[in-house]
Scaffold this motif. Sequence first.
Motif, short mmCIF file in Angstrom:
data_model
loop_
_atom_site.label_atom_id
_atom_site.label_comp_id
_atom_site.label_asym_id
_atom_site.label_seq_id
_atom_site.Cartn_x
_atom_site.Cartn_y
_atom_site.Cartn_z
N PHE A 220 0.82 -1.21 0.00
CA PHE A 220 0.00 0.00 0.00
C PHE A 220 0.85 1.26 0.00
N GLU A 221 0.39 2.27 -0.73
CA GLU A 221 1.06 3.56 -0.79
C GLU A 221 0.84 4.36 0.49
N ILE A 222 1.64 5.42 0.63
CA ILE A 222 1.38 6.44 1.64
C ILE A 222 0.32 7.37 1.06
N PRO A 223 -0.83 7.49 1.70
CA PRO A 223 -1.89 8.34 1.14
C PRO A 223 -1.73 9.80 1.53
N THR A 224 -2.20 10.66 0.65
CA THR A 224 -2.31 12.07 1.00
C THR A 224 -3.58 12.28 1.83
N LEU A 225 -3.64 13.41 2.53
CA LEU A 225 -4.86 13.74 3.25
C LEU A 225 -6.03 13.85 2.29
N THR A 226 -5.79 14.41 1.12
CA THR A 226 -6.86 14.53 0.11
C THR A 226 -7.40 13.15 -0.26
N GLU A 227 -6.53 12.17 -0.40
CA GLU A 227 -6.98 10.82 -0.73
C GLU A 227 -7.78 10.19 0.40
N VAL A 228 -7.42 10.49 1.64
CA VAL A 228 -8.18 9.99 2.78
C VAL A 228 -9.57 10.61 2.78
N ILE A 229 -9.65 11.90 2.51
CA ILE A 229 -10.95 12.57 2.44
C ILE A 229 -11.80 11.96 1.34
N GLU A 230 -11.21 11.72 0.18
CA GLU A 230 -11.96 11.14 -0.93
C GLU A 230 -12.46 9.75 -0.58
N LEU A 231 -11.65 8.97 0.16
CA LEU A 231 -12.08 7.65 0.59
C LEU A 231 -13.26 7.76 1.56
#
Length: 364
Positions: A139-150
Amino acid sequence: MSVALPLLAGSALSLTGCSDEELPKLLVIGHRGASALRPEHTLASYRKAVEDGADVIEPDVVSTKDGVLVARHENEIGGTTNVSTIAKFESYKKTKTIDGVQITGWFTEDFTLAELKELRARERIPDIRPGNMQYNDQFEIPTLTEVIELAKELSDSTGRTIHITPETKHPTYFQSINLPLEDKLVETLKANDFTKNKAYVFIQSFETTNLKALRQKIGTSQEKWKLMQLIDSAEKAPYDLVAAGDTRKYGDLLTQASIKEIAKYADGVSPYKLNLINVDSAGAFQTPTDVIRFAHEEGLLVHSWTFRPENNFLPAPLKSNSTASTRNEAGSVTEIQEYLKAGLDGVFTDDPAVGRKAVDTFKP
């Protein structure tokens, strides 16, 4: 100004403008996701947390070299990624002083986002969570933006709003290297309508100065954004106070007078669990302290951390006759419910399925 919330009857508080349907009265918070079951701070861990019943997911945020907020518990990533195995990044290894402690390793602020995306996450405590090692390097290191999108995606698919509680890590340090977290955090949260208007966002920090600055910045303009003062064990100290020569410890923030002061800039407190109910030398629960009562009298929410399911982390009387790494659901449920009896409004758990069971079967 004070943005303290009104105190309602009972042990749980209701946020201003919030219906019971929008935010449960007892929150199950996925600590770094479902970190007992997947490597922490990965999209897979956050997804598992929601699948297992978390109401809120927690991305700790640090900065990249190019100023992007990413989800890591620490800016040092030697123990939670495969960076040490990648030859091209060998020269990135450094020794730094973070919050007064000398640390050698690899640090997010020395990598661009593109470089960090070449890394893969690994289990932080493999001796206790050997099952998570099967997910290493996936798994990649996610950005905060990606966490919000999830969180938005999972809200749409589950039909229940998944809230987030970002924590600013080492804010004084990041300010010192000209990569302040606060403006980027506000900018990122406002850039997505989900976190700007729909989800509740509990912004946390172990430091005090940056929460006060955030209160000045956002005022009461974001009704669903709640500032939460994290409080570590009593003998430790907020690093912003240390850096300013202030000798107060976290224990000094737990007095009735100090909690009144916290209510002037925060909407809640998140103390370490032993600040609320300690255990004796045999691991037996002691009488709850007055901290929850003090906070509720000021209209503050109270969340606490961290409830972990493995024998290794449970009080002695709740351990099962098995290994340190054994998942002890019954013991963890009992522990969580002991704190719920004292009046908690939310629990940080590494295993949201256990937290969900504890909350759903709790009888006040």
